[in-house]
Design an enzyme around this catalytic site. Structure first.
Site, PDB file in Angstrom:
ATOM      1  N   GLU A 188      38.708  34.885 -30.343  1.00 39.26           N
ATOM      2  CA  GLU A 188      38.962  34.254 -28.903  1.00 39.26           C
ATOM      3  C   GLU A 188      39.346  32.808 -29.199  1.00 39.26           C
ATOM      4  O   GLU A 188      40.040  32.267 -28.401  1.00 39.26           O
ATOM      5  CB  GLU A 188      37.953  34.291 -28.154  1.00 39.26           C
ATOM      6  CG  GLU A 188      37.675  35.521 -27.108  1.00 39.26           C
ATOM      7  CD  GLU A 188      37.006  36.556 -28.017  1.00 39.26           C
ATOM      8  OE1 GLU A 188      36.716  36.406 -29.378  1.00 39.26           O
ATOM      9  OE2 GLU A 188      36.340  37.616 -27.461  1.00 39.26           O
ATOM     10  N   GLU A 237      32.636  42.857 -28.308  1.00 41.64           N
ATOM     11  CA  GLU A 237      31.635  42.877 -27.304  1.00 41.64           C
ATOM     12  C   GLU A 237      31.117  44.103 -26.774  1.00 41.64           C
ATOM     13  O   GLU A 237      30.138  44.194 -26.735  1.00 41.64           O
ATOM     14  CB  GLU A 237      32.212  41.749 -26.467  1.00 41.64           C
ATOM     15  CG  GLU A 237      32.238  40.389 -26.979  1.00 41.64           C
ATOM     16  CD  GLU A 237      32.976  39.405 -25.913  1.00 41.64           C
ATOM     17  OE1 GLU A 237      34.099  39.699 -25.707  1.00 41.64           O
ATOM     18  OE2 GLU A 237      32.311  38.358 -25.747  1.00 41.64           O
ATOM     19  N   GLY A 286      36.854  41.375 -26.817  1.00 38.61           N
ATOM     20  CA  GLY A 286      36.307  42.209 -25.985  1.00 38.61           C
ATOM     21  C   GLY A 286      35.686  43.506 -26.637  1.00 38.61           C
ATOM     22  O   GLY A 286      34.771  44.236 -26.143  1.00 38.61           O
TER      23      GLY A 286
HETATM   24  N1  COA Z   1      45.683  42.631 -25.512  1.00 38.32           N
HETATM   25  C1  COA Z   1      46.798  43.159 -25.007  1.00 38.32           C
HETATM   26  N2  COA Z   1      47.654  43.860 -25.836  1.00 38.32           N
HETATM   27  C2  COA Z   1      47.265  43.922 -27.330  1.00 38.32           C
HETATM   28  C3  COA Z   1      46.190  43.558 -27.401  1.00 38.32           C
HETATM   29  C4  COA Z   1      45.203  42.710 -26.845  1.00 38.32           C
HETATM   30  N3  COA Z   1      44.267  42.288 -27.054  1.00 38.32           N
HETATM   31  N4  COA Z   1      45.924  43.784 -29.042  1.00 38.32           N
HETATM   32  C5  COA Z   1      46.961  44.748 -29.238  1.00 38.32           C
HETATM   33  N5  COA Z   1      47.706  44.763 -28.174  1.00 38.32           N
HETATM   34  C6  COA Z   1      49.080  45.397 -28.059  1.00 38.32           C
HETATM   35  C7  COA Z   1      50.237  44.549 -28.755  1.00 38.32           C
HETATM   36  O1  COA Z   1      50.716  43.680 -27.924  1.00 38.32           O
HETATM   37  C8  COA Z   1      51.444  45.716 -29.047  1.00 38.32           C
HETATM   38  O2  COA Z   1      51.980  45.927 -27.919  1.00 38.32           O
HETATM   39  P1  COA Z   1      53.507  46.129 -27.980  1.00 38.32           P
HETATM   40  O3  COA Z   1      53.463  47.268 -28.854  1.00 38.32           O
HETATM   41  O4  COA Z   1      53.941  46.350 -26.391  1.00 38.32           O
HETATM   42  O5  COA Z   1      54.098  44.908 -28.380  1.00 38.32           O
HETATM   43  C9  COA Z   1      50.224  46.813 -29.350  1.00 38.32           C
HETATM   44  O6  COA Z   1      49.295  46.558 -28.844  1.00 38.32           O
HETATM   45  C10 COA Z   1      50.105  47.023 -30.932  1.00 38.32           C
HETATM   46  O7  COA Z   1      49.577  46.034 -31.419  1.00 38.32           O
HETATM   47  P2  COA Z   1      50.638  44.951 -32.619  1.00 38.32           P
HETATM   48  O8  COA Z   1      49.986  43.816 -32.681  1.00 38.32           O
HETATM   49  O9  COA Z   1      51.822  45.194 -32.951  1.00 38.32           O
HETATM   50  O10 COA Z   1      49.798  45.848 -34.074  1.00 38.32           O
HETATM   51  P3  COA Z   1      49.283  45.358 -35.613  1.00 38.32           P
HETATM   52  O11 COA Z   1      48.883  45.995 -36.323  1.00 38.32           O
HETATM   53  O12 COA Z   1      50.492  44.294 -35.917  1.00 38.32           O
HETATM   54  O13 COA Z   1      48.164  44.013 -35.214  1.00 38.32           O
HETATM   55  C11 COA Z   1      46.129  43.410 -34.431  1.00 38.32           C
HETATM   56  C12 COA Z   1      46.682  44.344 -34.852  1.00 38.32           C
HETATM   57  C13 COA Z   1      44.785  43.799 -33.811  1.00 38.32           C
HETATM   58  C14 COA Z   1      45.661  42.548 -35.547  1.00 38.32           C
HETATM   59  C15 COA Z   1      46.701  42.473 -33.325  1.00 38.32           C
HETATM   60  O14 COA Z   1      47.154  43.385 -32.391  1.00 38.32           O
HETATM   61  C16 COA Z   1      45.929  41.524 -32.479  1.00 38.32           C
HETATM   62  O15 COA Z   1      45.703  40.498 -33.177  1.00 38.32           O
HETATM   63  N6  COA Z   1      45.572  41.703 -31.213  1.00 38.32           N
HETATM   64  C17 COA Z   1      44.749  40.954 -30.320  1.00 38.32           C
HETATM   65  C18 COA Z   1      43.453  40.560 -30.901  1.00 38.32           C
HETATM   66  C19 COA Z   1      42.583  39.531 -30.113  1.00 38.32           C
HETATM   67  O16 COA Z   1      43.054  38.477 -30.310  1.00 38.32           O
HETATM   68  N7  COA Z   1      41.820  40.196 -29.274  1.00 38.32           N
HETATM   69  C20 COA Z   1      40.939  39.274 -28.501  1.00 38.32           C
HETATM   70  C21 COA Z   1      41.239  39.106 -27.268  1.00 38.32           C
HETATM   71  S1  COA Z   1      40.174  37.935 -26.163  1.00 38.32           S
END
Ligand code: COA
Length: 257
Positions: free
Chosen positions: A135, A115, A112
């Protein structure tokens, strides 16, 4: 304008919206979507504002996607409603705003988040930015227009690859495939975006709105963009900005719009 999840600042004719949930990498929850939608509506109505910049707070993320924790238990109906409301209230609304919206991508722009950047009129990224539509790694597809806008921007093959692999591309790769227009250092991201905004501010806002409508018309189902261009072109001749712009040119002075 006071919000919980976003910050809105206004300087001269330029507004900046900053998504402000850095601990959650600015993930888009329902409240953030609603607040963004309200902020864009207010800025659209505010006659003082001519250009809007959208960015994320912190050094790590623009927006790391829709908030996964909010929709993991959704039913099929709730899933389609989530996508429909988001598209109508925010993503399509931004794309059709009468004022230029520039995304300043300061870190992760995933799902998102990408997007959201893609519905802005164009994008500038800092060199630490990473972009992708992950996704399918979650068992779902992009729902906020990603399957439509990514192919428009980068071409069908590259979009298919990005969506199917769920991988991330670097800012430089994003520039190479025209997903972003410029790449800067993190420090230079907002100054560079503002410099571009300042160039836009010198031009006629009325003509810019007409250009946005004409460009967007070419991507609308059942609309002939060339016809829209003819109509919008003609309508410009009736505006004070056209009189000012052409008189200023002929008088060898700068126009004052
Ligand atoms: N939705 C909800 N929470 C999210 C999020 C999302 N899309 N992306 C990150 N967060 C949260 C994590 O759960 C974490 O929360 P916490 O500290 O309470 O556990 C916090 O943000 C930090 O993220 P973290 O994953 O620890 O950081 P990182 O540097 O290790 O990794 C990413 C960064 C972006 C690679 C990883 O957060 C990620 O893969 N996020 C999801 C991306 C995704 O799939 N987006 C599409 C959604 S449809």
């Amino acid at each position: 304008m006071n919000f919980n999840t976003i910050l809105v600042s206004i300087k001269d004719r330029l507004a900046q919206i900053t998504i402000n949930r850095p601990k959650k990498l600015n993930a888009l929850n329902e409240e953030t979507i609603s607040e963004l939608s309200l902020a864009f509506e207010k800025l659209e109505e505010d006659q003082r504002i001519k250009v809007i910049v959208l960015t994320g707070s912190g050094e790590k993320a623009f927006v790391a996607g829709a908030d996964i924790s909010e929709f993991s238990n959704f039913s099929e109906q709730e899933g389609s409603l989530l996508a429909r409301i988001g598209q109508e209230k925010l993503f399509n609304y931004i794309e059709n705003l009468s004022k230029p919206v520039i995304a300043a991508i300061n870190g992760f722009a995933l799902g998102g988040g990408l997007e959201l950047a893609m519905c802005c009129h164009f994008r500038i990224a800092s060199d630490n930015a990473k972009m992708g539509l992950p996704e399918v790694s979650l068992g779902v597809i992009p729902g906020y227009g990603g399957t439509q806008r990514l192919p428009q921007l980068v071409g069908k093959g590259k979009a298919m690859e990005m969506i199917m692999t769920a991988g991330m591309i670097s800012a430089q790769e994003a520039k190479a495939c025209a997903l972003v227009n410029e790449v800067t250092t993190q420090e230079e991201l907002l100054p560079t975006t503002q410099k571009i905004a300042n160039k836009i501010l010198k031009n006629s806002s009325i003509a810019i709105s007409a250009a946005i409508r004409a460009v967007n018309a070419g991507f609308e189902d059942g609309t002939n963009g060339f016809n829209t261009e003819i109509e919008e072109f003609g309508a410009c001749f009736g505006t004070a900005d056209f009189k000012e712009g052409t008189s200023a040119f002929l008088a060898k002075r700068r126009p004052s719009f």
